[in-house]
Design a protein around this motif. Structure first.
Motif, PDB file in Angstrom:
ATOM      1  N   ALA A 266      -0.948 -12.175  -1.673  1.00  0.00           N
ATOM      2  CA  ALA A 266      -0.957 -12.840  -0.373  1.00  0.00           C
ATOM      3  C   ALA A 266      -1.909 -14.020  -0.421  1.00  0.00           C
ATOM      4  O   ALA A 266      -2.833 -14.053  -1.232  1.00  0.00           O
ATOM      5  CB  ALA A 266      -1.392 -11.854   0.711  1.00  0.00           C
ATOM      6  N   PRO A 267      -1.692 -15.026   0.430  1.00  0.00           N
ATOM      7  CA  PRO A 267      -2.607 -16.178   0.428  1.00  0.00           C
ATOM      8  C   PRO A 267      -4.036 -15.737   0.716  1.00  0.00           C
ATOM      9  O   PRO A 267      -4.286 -14.865   1.549  1.00  0.00           O
ATOM     10  CB  PRO A 267      -2.054 -17.071   1.557  1.00  0.00           C
ATOM     11  N   ASP A 268      -4.927 -16.320  -0.021  1.00  0.00           N
ATOM     12  CA  ASP A 268      -6.345 -16.011   0.165  1.00  0.00           C
ATOM     13  C   ASP A 268      -6.788 -16.527   1.525  1.00  0.00           C
ATOM     14  O   ASP A 268      -6.628 -17.710   1.832  1.00  0.00           O
ATOM     15  CB  ASP A 268      -7.163 -16.692  -0.942  1.00  0.00           C
ATOM     16  N   PRO A 269      -7.304 -15.652   2.400  1.00  0.00           N
ATOM     17  CA  PRO A 269      -7.738 -16.143   3.715  1.00  0.00           C
ATOM     18  C   PRO A 269      -8.865 -17.158   3.622  1.00  0.00           C
ATOM     19  O   PRO A 269      -9.130 -17.883   4.578  1.00  0.00           O
ATOM     20  CB  PRO A 269      -8.207 -14.863   4.431  1.00  0.00           C
ATOM     21  N   ARG A 270      -9.531 -17.259   2.467  1.00  0.00           N
ATOM     22  CA  ARG A 270     -10.597 -18.240   2.305  1.00  0.00           C
ATOM     23  C   ARG A 270     -10.090 -19.547   1.708  1.00  0.00           C
ATOM     24  O   ARG A 270     -10.890 -20.435   1.421  1.00  0.00           O
ATOM     25  CB  ARG A 270     -11.687 -17.662   1.391  1.00  0.00           C
TER      26      ARG A 270
ATOM     27  N   MET B 182       0.470  -6.428   0.675  1.00  0.00           N
ATOM     28  CA  MET B 182       0.972  -5.611  -0.426  1.00  0.00           C
ATOM     29  C   MET B 182       0.004  -5.662  -1.609  1.00  0.00           C
ATOM     30  O   MET B 182      -0.267  -4.628  -2.245  1.00  0.00           O
ATOM     31  CB  MET B 182       2.366  -6.086  -0.849  1.00  0.00           C
ATOM     32  N   GLY B 183      -0.488  -6.861  -1.913  1.00  0.00           N
ATOM     33  CA  GLY B 183      -1.420  -6.977  -3.034  1.00  0.00           C
ATOM     34  C   GLY B 183      -2.681  -6.171  -2.804  1.00  0.00           C
ATOM     35  O   GLY B 183      -3.191  -5.521  -3.718  1.00  0.00           O
ATOM     36  N   GLN B 184      -3.186  -6.178  -1.569  1.00  0.00           N
ATOM     37  CA  GLN B 184      -4.380  -5.406  -1.276  1.00  0.00           C
ATOM     38  C   GLN B 184      -4.116  -3.913  -1.379  1.00  0.00           C
ATOM     39  O   GLN B 184      -4.969  -3.149  -1.839  1.00  0.00           O
ATOM     40  CB  GLN B 184      -4.894  -5.762   0.123  1.00  0.00           C
ATOM     41  N   GLN B 185      -2.942  -3.497  -0.960  1.00  0.00           N
ATOM     42  CA  GLN B 185      -2.597  -2.080  -1.061  1.00  0.00           C
ATOM     43  C   GLN B 185      -2.512  -1.641  -2.522  1.00  0.00           C
ATOM     44  O   GLN B 185      -3.003  -0.567  -2.895  1.00  0.00           O
ATOM     45  CB  GLN B 185      -1.267  -1.807  -0.348  1.00  0.00           C
ATOM     46  N   ILE B 186      -1.883  -2.466  -3.361  1.00  0.00           N
ATOM     47  CA  ILE B 186      -1.771  -2.134  -4.782  1.00  0.00           C
ATOM     48  C   ILE B 186      -3.153  -2.112  -5.433  1.00  0.00           C
ATOM     49  O   ILE B 186      -3.472  -1.207  -6.220  1.00  0.00           O
ATOM     50  CB  ILE B 186      -0.848  -3.133  -5.500  1.00  0.00           C
ATOM     51  N   ALA B 187      -4.003  -3.100  -5.102  1.00  0.00           N
ATOM     52  CA  ALA B 187      -5.348  -3.139  -5.678  1.00  0.00           C
ATOM     53  C   ALA B 187      -6.136  -1.895  -5.271  1.00  0.00           C
ATOM     54  O   ALA B 187      -6.866  -1.316  -6.098  1.00  0.00           O
ATOM     55  CB  ALA B 187      -6.065  -4.404  -5.242  1.00  0.00           C
ATOM     56  N   GLN B 188      -6.004  -1.483  -4.027  1.00  0.00           N
ATOM     57  CA  GLN B 188      -6.714  -0.291  -3.575  1.00  0.00           C
ATOM     58  C   GLN B 188      -6.198   0.957  -4.281  1.00  0.00           C
ATOM     59  O   GLN B 188      -6.976   1.829  -4.693  1.00  0.00           O
ATOM     60  CB  GLN B 188      -6.560  -0.153  -2.052  1.00  0.00           C
ATOM     61  N   THR B 189      -4.873   1.050  -4.456  1.00  0.00           N
ATOM     62  CA  THR B 189      -4.295   2.216  -5.136  1.00  0.00           C
ATOM     63  C   THR B 189      -4.762   2.301  -6.582  1.00  0.00           C
ATOM     64  O   THR B 189      -5.174   3.366  -7.070  1.00  0.00           O
ATOM     65  CB  THR B 189      -2.762   2.152  -5.072  1.00  0.00           C
ATOM     66  N   LEU B 190      -4.717   1.161  -7.300  1.00  0.00           N
ATOM     67  CA  LEU B 190      -5.150   1.156  -8.696  1.00  0.00           C
ATOM     68  C   LEU B 190      -6.649   1.375  -8.814  1.00  0.00           C
ATOM     69  O   LEU B 190      -7.119   1.953  -9.805  1.00  0.00           O
ATOM     70  CB  LEU B 190      -4.744  -0.153  -9.362  1.00  0.00           C
TER      71      LEU B 190
ATOM     72  N   ARG C  70       3.090  -3.137 -14.577  1.00  0.00           N
ATOM     73  CA  ARG C  70       4.169  -2.389 -13.950  1.00  0.00           C
ATOM     74  C   ARG C  70       4.276  -2.751 -12.462  1.00  0.00           C
ATOM     75  O   ARG C  70       5.379  -2.954 -11.939  1.00  0.00           O
ATOM     76  CB  ARG C  70       3.936  -0.897 -14.123  1.00  0.00           C
ATOM     77  N   SER C  71       3.120  -2.869 -11.778  1.00  0.00           N
ATOM     78  CA  SER C  71       3.142  -3.202 -10.348  1.00  0.00           C
ATOM     79  C   SER C  71       3.660  -4.614 -10.125  1.00  0.00           C
ATOM     80  O   SER C  71       4.403  -4.875  -9.170  1.00  0.00           O
ATOM     81  CB  SER C  71       1.735  -3.050  -9.767  1.00  0.00           C
ATOM     82  N   ILE C  72       3.287  -5.540 -10.995  1.00  0.00           N
ATOM     83  CA  ILE C  72       3.772  -6.916 -10.856  1.00  0.00           C
ATOM     84  C   ILE C  72       5.279  -6.977 -11.064  1.00  0.00           C
ATOM     85  O   ILE C  72       6.002  -7.654 -10.324  1.00  0.00           O
ATOM     86  CB  ILE C  72       3.028  -7.830 -11.862  1.00  0.00           C
ATOM     87  N   ALA C  73       5.789  -6.250 -12.076  1.00  0.00           N
ATOM     88  CA  ALA C  73       7.231  -6.266 -12.335  1.00  0.00           C
ATOM     89  C   ALA C  73       8.006  -5.655 -11.177  1.00  0.00           C
ATOM     90  O   ALA C  73       9.112  -6.110 -10.850  1.00  0.00           O
ATOM     91  CB  ALA C  73       7.527  -5.505 -13.626  1.00  0.00           C
ATOM     92  N   GLU C  74       7.437  -4.661 -10.514  1.00  0.00           N
ATOM     93  CA  GLU C  74       8.135  -4.017  -9.417  1.00  0.00           C
ATOM     94  C   GLU C  74       8.127  -4.851  -8.144  1.00  0.00           C
ATOM     95  O   GLU C  74       9.008  -4.691  -7.294  1.00  0.00           O
ATOM     96  CB  GLU C  74       7.498  -2.654  -9.129  1.00  0.00           C
ATOM     97  N   ASN C  75       7.167  -5.737  -7.981  1.00  0.00           N
ATOM     98  CA  ASN C  75       7.028  -6.477  -6.724  1.00  0.00           C
ATOM     99  C   ASN C  75       7.260  -7.975  -6.878  1.00  0.00           C
ATOM    100  O   ASN C  75       7.186  -8.705  -5.893  1.00  0.00           O
ATOM    101  CB  ASN C  75       5.629  -6.265  -6.154  1.00  0.00           C
ATOM    102  N   GLN C  76       7.516  -8.454  -8.062  1.00  0.00           N
ATOM    103  CA  GLN C  76       7.656  -9.888  -8.278  1.00  0.00           C
ATOM    104  C   GLN C  76       9.038 -10.351  -7.873  1.00  0.00           C
ATOM    105  O   GLN C  76      10.033  -9.731  -8.212  1.00  0.00           O
ATOM    106  CB  GLN C  76       7.401 -10.226  -9.757  1.00  0.00           C
TER     107      GLN C  76
END
Length: 297
Positions: free
Chosen positions: A118-122, A1-9, A77-83
């Motif tokens: 999401a957890p950082d894969p690294r 979800m975080g990656q999708q939001i980052a890509q959208t913004l 706004r995205s954080i408030a909607e998904n937190q």
């Protein structure tokens, strides 16, 4: 979800996904109402607060200020909607001047759960036997994790993970040169120290033996200067002749009468005298022959 939001913004505001993810984390750390960030696409270091307050390192770039402010509003706004959880713990952000360098450092742990990030894969890229780091962070393409109790420092550059012995240093911060060789330095109770001064313990899990000291080469002896060909030969005393033996009598000086050649001369003179008496030769011839014969003695 975080990656999708980052890509959208990112598509909406024209910033890279990395820059948007950085701003999402900064707004999240400010509980959705403020942010402290440092990224080259945002003009370096800056602050945002909901309600219209915006400060950028590039303070006279009004267009950039408007774009970053709009991004921060969308991030909140995205954080408030998904937190669905709250954040706790301590977060420390360190920024470097120069506009092209940023560094995030976290200490402690975050409580709660947030589906946006999401957890950082690294994550947990360091050797697991070191446990949980006292502090971890990243700067540009370099990641680090400090383990104070183990006196170890893990640094990841690309695909390589280096583990250093921190010796007596109590590390409190890191920085990386943006020009030249990009060397890494850290600060401790001894001041600013280069990372290259720490002993390497392992690389990618393989122990690295300590460097062997190479003995210094033996000094090369100076060449012996040979004499030139035209130098005078050394003065060498002539060999002494052996002393004559006491039992050997010394040779007496030669006696003309005992010389066989002298006897022949006198006999010849006698014969010449006989020839003179008989008138075969003149007195002048006799005297000349006699003189020549006597010269031979």
């Amino acid at each position: 979800m975080g990656q999708q939001i980052a890509q959208t913004l990112s598509d909406r505001h024209g910033f890279s996904v990395d820059a948007v993810a950085h701003m999402l984390q900064a707004v999240y750390n400010g509980n959705g109402s403020m942010a402290q960030f440092s990224h080259p696409e945002f003009g370096g270091s800056g602050q945002w607060m909901s309600g219209g307050m915006m400060m950028l390192g590039d303070m006279f770039n009004q267009n950039l200020k408007y774009r970053v402010s709009a991004l921060c509003e969308d991030c909140a706004r995205s954080i408030a909607e998904n937190q669905n959880g709250t954040q706790s713990g301590v977060f420390q952000s360190q920024s470097q001047s120069g506009g092209s360098n940023y560094q995030d450092q976290t200490s402690g742990s975050h409580g709660g759960q947030n589906d946006l990030f999401a957890p950082d894969p690294r994550s947990n890229w360091w050797p697991q036997e070191l446990g949980s780091p006292t502090a971890s962070g990243s700067q540009n393409q370099t990641r680090y994790a400090y383990f104070a109790n183990e006196r170890r420092l893990a640094v990841a550059t690309g695909d390589d993970v280096w583990v250093y012995d921190t010796l007596q240093h109590n590390i409190g911060g890191f920085s990386q040169q943006q020009s030249g060789d990009g060397s890494i330095t850290f600060t401790s109770q001894f001041g600013t120290v280069s990372l290259a001064t720490l002993p390497v313990v392992s690389r990618n899990g393989v122990p690295v033996p300590p460097p062997q000291t190479v003995p210094e080469p033996a000094p090369i002896p100076e060449p012996v200067q040979q004499p030139f060909y035209n130098e005078p030969a050394p003065n060498i005393a002539p060999a002494q002749q052996p002393a004559p033996s006491q039992n050997q009598p010394e040779s007496a000086p030669a006696n003309p009468s005992q010389n066989p050649a002298s006897s022949d001369v006198f006999e010849t003179i006698d014969r010449l005298g006989n020839l003179l008496d008989k008138g075969y030769i003149t007195q002048e011839e006799f005297n000349q022959k006699k003189s020549n014969l006597l010269d031979r003695i």
